[in-house]
Design a protein around this motif. Structure first.
Motif, PDB file in Angstrom:
ATOM      1  N   LEU A   1      -4.239   3.758  -0.892  1.00  0.00           N
ATOM      2  CA  LEU A   1      -5.412   4.060  -0.075  1.00  0.00           C
ATOM      3  C   LEU A   1      -5.574   5.566   0.062  1.00  0.00           C
ATOM      4  O   LEU A   1      -4.594   6.304   0.141  1.00  0.00           O
ATOM      5  CB  LEU A   1      -5.269   3.444   1.319  1.00  0.00           C
ATOM      6  CG  LEU A   1      -5.245   1.921   1.390  1.00  0.00           C
ATOM      7  CD1 LEU A   1      -5.250   1.470   2.839  1.00  0.00           C
ATOM      8  CD2 LEU A   1      -6.425   1.318   0.662  1.00  0.00           C
TER       9      LEU A   1
ATOM     10  N   GLU B   1      -8.729   5.747   4.948  1.00  0.00           N
ATOM     11  CA  GLU B   1      -9.116   4.381   4.591  1.00  0.00           C
ATOM     12  C   GLU B   1      -8.241   3.373   5.328  1.00  0.00           C
ATOM     13  O   GLU B   1      -7.054   3.610   5.538  1.00  0.00           O
ATOM     14  CB  GLU B   1      -9.002   4.179   3.071  1.00  0.00           C
ATOM     15  CG  GLU B   1     -10.224   4.667   2.332  1.00  0.00           C
ATOM     16  CD  GLU B   1     -10.150   4.407   0.826  1.00  0.00           C
ATOM     17  OE1 GLU B   1     -11.214   4.378   0.213  1.00  0.00           O
ATOM     18  OE2 GLU B   1      -9.045   4.244   0.274  1.00  0.00           O
ATOM     19  N   HIS B   2      -8.852   2.279   5.682  1.00  0.00           N
ATOM     20  CA  HIS B   2      -8.151   1.258   6.463  1.00  0.00           C
ATOM     21  C   HIS B   2      -8.295  -0.084   5.756  1.00  0.00           C
ATOM     22  O   HIS B   2      -9.354  -0.386   5.209  1.00  0.00           O
ATOM     23  CB  HIS B   2      -8.757   1.197   7.864  1.00  0.00           C
ATOM     24  CG  HIS B   2      -8.097   0.189   8.745  1.00  0.00           C
ATOM     25  ND1 HIS B   2      -6.869   0.415   9.322  1.00  0.00           N
ATOM     26  CD2 HIS B   2      -8.491  -1.044   9.124  1.00  0.00           C
ATOM     27  CE1 HIS B   2      -6.541  -0.650  10.028  1.00  0.00           C
ATOM     28  NE2 HIS B   2      -7.507  -1.549   9.921  1.00  0.00           N
ATOM     29  N   ILE B   3      -7.228  -0.864   5.768  1.00  0.00           N
ATOM     30  CA  ILE B   3      -7.263  -2.139   5.057  1.00  0.00           C
ATOM     31  C   ILE B   3      -7.261  -3.282   6.070  1.00  0.00           C
ATOM     32  O   ILE B   3      -6.553  -3.234   7.075  1.00  0.00           O
ATOM     33  CB  ILE B   3      -6.052  -2.232   4.105  1.00  0.00           C
ATOM     34  CG1 ILE B   3      -6.248  -3.347   3.095  1.00  0.00           C
ATOM     35  CG2 ILE B   3      -4.766  -2.448   4.834  1.00  0.00           C
ATOM     36  CD1 ILE B   3      -5.246  -3.235   1.959  1.00  0.00           C
TER      37      ILE B   3
ATOM     38  N   ARG C   1       0.813  -1.223   0.000  1.00  0.00           N
ATOM     39  CA  ARG C   1       0.000   0.000   0.000  1.00  0.00           C
ATOM     40  C   ARG C   1       0.845   1.272   0.000  1.00  0.00           C
ATOM     41  O   ARG C   1       0.355   2.369   0.238  1.00  0.00           O
ATOM     42  CB  ARG C   1      -1.012   0.005   1.154  1.00  0.00           C
ATOM     43  CG  ARG C   1      -0.428  -0.155   2.545  1.00  0.00           C
ATOM     44  CD  ARG C   1      -1.444   0.193   3.612  1.00  0.00           C
ATOM     45  NE  ARG C   1      -1.676   1.645   3.654  1.00  0.00           N
ATOM     46  CZ  ARG C   1      -2.359   2.267   4.608  1.00  0.00           C
ATOM     47  NH1 ARG C   1      -2.912   1.570   5.591  1.00  0.00           N
ATOM     48  NH2 ARG C   1      -2.507   3.563   4.597  1.00  0.00           N
TER      49      ARG C   1
ATOM     50  N   GLU D   1     -10.599  -6.304   2.747  1.00  0.00           N
ATOM     51  CA  GLU D   1     -11.661  -5.318   2.888  1.00  0.00           C
ATOM     52  C   GLU D   1     -11.060  -3.947   3.153  1.00  0.00           C
ATOM     53  O   GLU D   1     -10.149  -3.804   3.968  1.00  0.00           O
ATOM     54  CB  GLU D   1     -12.603  -5.710   4.029  1.00  0.00           C
ATOM     55  CG  GLU D   1     -13.857  -4.867   4.040  1.00  0.00           C
ATOM     56  CD  GLU D   1     -14.871  -5.350   5.083  1.00  0.00           C
ATOM     57  OE1 GLU D   1     -16.015  -4.921   4.999  1.00  0.00           O
ATOM     58  OE2 GLU D   1     -14.493  -6.156   5.959  1.00  0.00           O
ATOM     59  N   ILE D   2     -11.588  -2.943   2.444  1.00  0.00           N
ATOM     60  CA  ILE D   2     -11.150  -1.574   2.703  1.00  0.00           C
ATOM     61  C   ILE D   2     -12.303  -0.823   3.344  1.00  0.00           C
ATOM     62  O   ILE D   2     -13.411  -0.806   2.822  1.00  0.00           O
ATOM     63  CB  ILE D   2     -10.708  -0.881   1.396  1.00  0.00           C
ATOM     64  CG1 ILE D   2      -9.479  -1.620   0.841  1.00  0.00           C
ATOM     65  CG2 ILE D   2     -10.376   0.580   1.645  1.00  0.00           C
ATOM     66  CD1 ILE D   2      -9.047  -1.147  -0.510  1.00  0.00           C
ATOM     67  N   THR D   3     -12.014  -0.290   4.545  1.00  0.00           N
ATOM     68  CA  THR D   3     -13.081   0.430   5.246  1.00  0.00           C
ATOM     69  C   THR D   3     -12.671   1.868   5.457  1.00  0.00           C
ATOM     70  O   THR D   3     -11.477   2.188   5.524  1.00  0.00           O
ATOM     71  CB  THR D   3     -13.363  -0.206   6.623  1.00  0.00           C
ATOM     72  OG1 THR D   3     -12.120  -0.425   7.284  1.00  0.00           O
ATOM     73  CG2 THR D   3     -14.117  -1.504   6.487  1.00  0.00           C
ATOM     74  N   LYS D   4     -13.669   2.721   5.565  1.00  0.00           N
ATOM     75  CA  LYS D   4     -13.428   4.143   5.789  1.00  0.00           C
ATOM     76  C   LYS D   4     -13.442   4.359   7.297  1.00  0.00           C
ATOM     77  O   LYS D   4     -14.415   4.012   7.978  1.00  0.00           O
ATOM     78  CB  LYS D   4     -14.543   4.941   5.103  1.00  0.00           C
ATOM     79  CG  LYS D   4     -14.305   6.428   5.079  1.00  0.00           C
ATOM     80  CD  LYS D   4     -13.661   6.835   3.753  1.00  0.00           C
ATOM     81  CE  LYS D   4     -13.404   8.343   3.767  1.00  0.00           C
ATOM     82  NZ  LYS D   4     -12.354   8.740   2.842  1.00  0.00           N
TER      83      LYS D   4
END
Lengths: 165, 326
Positions: free
Chosen positions: A143, A147-149, A125, A160-163
């Motif tokens: 990212l 954003e968090h992976i 990343r 999964e990528i989450t905000k």
């Protein structure tokens, strides 16, 4: 949620192409806890390596220990064999600042002096803080800020990528 | 005043390790869990972790003790700390003054942790109350009061052999009156949930307040050993041997020495422990000390991992997010 199996396959074939048969047959795969161990298990299977993977828990080698401490229930590292003069494939799930890899290398050298160490990561990343690069990369992701992976293992390795708010 | 409280900082994190009294179960278990991950370090090529790199730890031994001191030294060195050990003979007339002076001198050398061994009960607490705020203190044994790191390594050894504390019957045998080890052990065993603790010894060596610790007292060792899982022998202090408190050496061994015949009364898989150094033929028979049931040497090895765990716990928990101390 995104399936990562094709990334693993791509890494596997890339590794087969760039590492000689000789080295491959005696290769030691070491996964970094916890996500790296999941990726390492799949690479071992993909590459047809019989030898158990090693597990590295770098908690005691982190450079921020004195600031944040560590969780007491730390699975101890377990390298299944003597690593002196062996070729090692170090595996992690996400390569980010490079600090984890730095800590992992330090720990590996406390077990002996390997002939070589190559680095394979499922996700690169970017945004490095140390001069560390991977030899084999499943996928490159940039990212956005906030954003968090996360990687999870539910039979299949899912990304999964989450905000983060 | 609850002495145990002075070992926590304002956030309730363990700052000093002075006594097992008043430390909650979750923290005791955290120490044992940490130690578990340090045990395997001894098998590696480089027996070191970088956790306390750059820290300086001073062993201040006002009372001689080879094994406690060396295991503390090794523990600190395996965590990459710099270690200095001072044997400080105490002269009764000047000790109060010289103690404070010694502390200030060491503080000026930028030490981060003091490990204190002292013949006077309360010495480690006193020192902890006098040092600068950034300094951590570990009690390496004070008078007849406490020896908490020994108690924790005993808990660790017990858990390695008998993982469930809540099913154990533990016997502590010998000189309760002068034993700092026994006191620290009883507090830890109770907190960890051991349902039955028996104290066995001659009347003269079992203090009256023992009953208030919630333990059972036996003067007959054969009776007290029945159904026991863990036998902890205490060292007979030779200097007390010939005082009025004890019968003759031979008589003591006959009544309270652990020999094979008495060991057979305990459970067949009972383990035998001793904080060392052992007096063969006084509190324990050579054949028992050397037998498979004896875990005395394991206690010494585990002592390094447990002392590493305690050092890491009290120095490494300055959590910035600090939702929990452990």
């Amino acid at each position: 949620m995104q399936d990562t199996e094709h990334s693993i396959e791509r890494m596997g074939s890339e590794i087969r192409h760039s590492i000689s048969e000789d080295q491959l047959s005696t290769l030691i795969i070491i996964g970094i806890c916890t996500g790296g161990v999941w990726v390492a298990e799949r690479l071992k299977h993909n590459l047809g390596i019989v030898q158990d993977i090693g597990i590295l828990n770098i908690a005691f080698y982190r450079d921020d220990f004195s600031r944040i401490g560590a969780h007491p229930q730390i699975t101890p590292s377990k390298l299944p064999m003597d690593i002196e003069d062996r070729h090692i494939l170090l595996v992690d799930d996400v390569l980010y600042t490079g600090r984890t890899v730095r800590a992992a290398l330090n720990e590996i050298f406390d077990y002996g002096r390997p002939a070589s160490v190559r680095l394979a990561v499922l996700i690169d990343r970017g945004e490095r803080e140390l001069p560390v690069q991977a030899d084999f990369i499943g996928e490159k992701l940039a990212l956005k800020s906030g954003e968090h992976i996360s990687i999870s293992d539910a039979g299949k390795l899912m990304l999964e990528i989450t905000k983060v708010q | 005043m609850m002495v145990g409280n002075s070992q926590f900082d304002e956030q309730g994190c363990l700052k000093h390790f002075l006594t097992t009294e008043g430390i909650e179960k979750s923290i005791l278990l955290a120490i044992l869990d940490y130690a578990e991950s340090f045990v395997t370090i001894g098998d590696r090529a480089v027996k070191k972790l970088p956790l306390l790199r750059g820290k300086t730890i001073a062993n201040l031994f006002f009372e001689p003790s080879t094994r406690t001191r060396t295991t503390f030294e090794l523990a600190a060195q395996r965590l990459s700390a710099d270690v200095l050990s001072l044997d400080i003979p105490v002269s009764a007339t000047q000790k109060g003054e010289s103690l404070i002076d010694t502390l200030h001198t060491l503080e000026a050398m930028h030490c981060d942790m003091f490990i204190i061994r002292h013949a006077h009960s309360g010495a480690a607490h006193f020192i902890a109350s006098q040092v600068s705020p950034h300094i951590h203190v570990i009690n390496g044994g004070d008078g007849c009061h406490a020896h908490p790191t020994q108690a924790m390594l005993d808990m660790f050894t017990i858990r390695r052999h008998k993982p469930n504390f809540t099913k154990l019957k533990v016997a502590i045998i010998g000189d309760m009156l002068h034993s700092r080890v026994a006191r620290s052990e009883i507090h830890a065993l109770k907190t960890l949930g051991v349902p039955e603790i028996r104290v066995i010894g001659p009347k003269t060596l079992i203090p009256d307040e023992t009953a208030s610790f919630g333990v059972q007292t036996y003067y007959d060792m054969r009776e007290g050993l029945r159904d026991i899982d863990v036998i902890i022998m205490l060292r007979v202090q030779r200097e007390r041997m010939f005082s009025a408190l004890l019968p003759s050496k031979h008589e003591y061994f006959k009544r309270y020495g652990l020999d094979e015949e008495k060991l057979a009364i305990a459970k067949p898989d009972a383990i035998v422990m001793h904080p060392g150094p052992i007096n063969r033929g006084i509190e324990i028979a050579s054949s028992v000390a050397n037998s498979k049931r004896s875990v005395i040497l394991q206690q010494v090895s585990y002592g390094i991992a447990v002392r590493m765990a305690i050092m890491v716990m009290i120095m490494g928990n300055r959590s910035v997010e600090s939702e929990a101390c452990v």
